[in-house]
Write an enzyme that holds these catalytic residues in place. Structure first.
Site, PDB file in Angstrom:
ATOM      1  N   GLU A  62       0.833  -1.208   0.000  1.00  0.00           N
ATOM      2  CA  GLU A  62       0.000   0.000   0.000  1.00  0.00           C
ATOM      3  C   GLU A  62       0.865   1.254   0.000  1.00  0.00           C
ATOM      4  O   GLU A  62       2.095   1.178   0.120  1.00  0.00           O
ATOM      5  CB  GLU A  62      -0.934  -0.027   1.208  1.00  0.00           C
ATOM      6  CG  GLU A  62      -1.904  -1.198   1.149  1.00  0.00           C
ATOM      7  CD  GLU A  62      -2.855  -1.283   2.324  1.00  0.00           C
ATOM      8  OE1 GLU A  62      -3.799  -2.081   2.244  1.00  0.00           O
ATOM      9  OE2 GLU A  62      -2.647  -0.572   3.322  1.00  0.00           O
ATOM     10  N   CYS A  69      -1.639  -4.907  -5.639  1.00  0.00           N
ATOM     11  CA  CYS A  69      -2.184  -6.142  -5.072  1.00  0.00           C
ATOM     12  C   CYS A  69      -1.150  -7.266  -5.110  1.00  0.00           C
ATOM     13  O   CYS A  69      -0.258  -7.289  -5.963  1.00  0.00           O
ATOM     14  CB  CYS A  69      -3.414  -6.590  -5.852  1.00  0.00           C
ATOM     15  SG  CYS A  69      -4.782  -5.440  -5.811  1.00  0.00           S
ATOM     16  N   GLU A  78      -1.586 -10.329  -6.031  1.00  0.00           N
ATOM     17  CA  GLU A  78      -1.678 -11.131  -7.251  1.00  0.00           C
ATOM     18  C   GLU A  78      -0.812 -10.537  -8.355  1.00  0.00           C
ATOM     19  O   GLU A  78      -0.055 -11.242  -9.027  1.00  0.00           O
ATOM     20  CB  GLU A  78      -3.130 -11.203  -7.745  1.00  0.00           C
ATOM     21  CG  GLU A  78      -4.091 -11.853  -6.777  1.00  0.00           C
ATOM     22  CD  GLU A  78      -4.796 -10.836  -5.874  1.00  0.00           C
ATOM     23  OE1 GLU A  78      -4.116  -9.940  -5.328  1.00  0.00           O
ATOM     24  OE2 GLU A  78      -6.023 -10.951  -5.723  1.00  0.00           O
ATOM     25  N   CYS A  81      -9.437  -8.525  -7.157  1.00  0.00           N
ATOM     26  CA  CYS A  81     -10.159  -7.330  -7.603  1.00  0.00           C
ATOM     27  C   CYS A  81     -10.235  -7.316  -9.135  1.00  0.00           C
ATOM     28  O   CYS A  81      -9.641  -8.158  -9.805  1.00  0.00           O
ATOM     29  CB  CYS A  81      -9.461  -6.073  -7.083  1.00  0.00           C
ATOM     30  SG  CYS A  81      -7.935  -5.669  -7.968  1.00  0.00           S
ATOM     31  N   CYS A 131      -6.827  -7.162 -10.993  1.00  0.00           N
ATOM     32  CA  CYS A 131      -6.111  -8.444 -10.965  1.00  0.00           C
ATOM     33  C   CYS A 131      -6.772  -9.462 -11.883  1.00  0.00           C
ATOM     34  O   CYS A 131      -6.088 -10.274 -12.507  1.00  0.00           O
ATOM     35  CB  CYS A 131      -6.028  -8.967  -9.540  1.00  0.00           C
ATOM     36  SG  CYS A 131      -4.899  -8.005  -8.518  1.00  0.00           S
TER      37      CYS A 131
HETATM   38 ZN   LIG Z   1      -6.161  -6.802  -7.074  1.00  0.00          ZN
END
Ligand SMILES: [Zn+2]
Length: 133
Positions: free
Chosen positions: A46, A55, A57, A94, A97
């Site tokens: 983050e 992310c 992934e 998400c 991703c």
């Molecule tokens: Zn994601």
């Protein structure tokens, strides 16, 4: 570990999630990508500028790409801070991703910690954007 079971891959994802940088959401995620017999890990990272977060992934997929691995056969995703009884949607990749998975890992088996189900990129994003393909 060139041919890990889904459980082994999920365990690696969960271990890596402990190294996530998630001081804002406190929602740590780890991912383990299996590509051409090697495993690549990723965590969410983050930032003060929230929209710049990365992310787990995509971090793991990028690590595989950096290593020159393009044949991605599986990815395990572990949201270790999701309540065990939470809705599966709270542990799904998400939209961004899903788009990455669709392009970089179209044949991959997708495993989520806390779910017995196995998913494919097509299931998660059936009408993925394609540029002239
Ligand atoms: Zn994601």
């Amino acid at each position: 570990m060139s041919n890990p079971t889904p459980q082994e891959l999920l365990a690696l994802a969960a271990q890596s999630a402990r190294r996530a940088y998630a001081p804002y959401s406190h929602f740590r995620v780890g991912a383990a990508v299996l590509a051409e017999g090697e495993i690549f890990l990723g965590v969410n990272v983050e930032n003060d500028a929230y929209s710049l977060a990365l992310c787990a992934e995509r971090a793991a997929l990028a690590a595989a790409i950096v290593a020159g691995k393009r044949q991605i056969s599986a990815i395990a995703i572990a949201c270790i801070d999701a309540p065990p009884d939470s809705d599966l949607r709270g542990r799904m990749p998400c939209g961004a991703c899903r788009q990455w998975l669709s392009e970089l890992a179209p044949q991959a088996k997708i495993y989520l910690l806390g779910s017995e189900q196995e998913f494919s990129a097509d299931q998660l994003l059936p009408w993925a954007f394609r540029w002239k393909r």
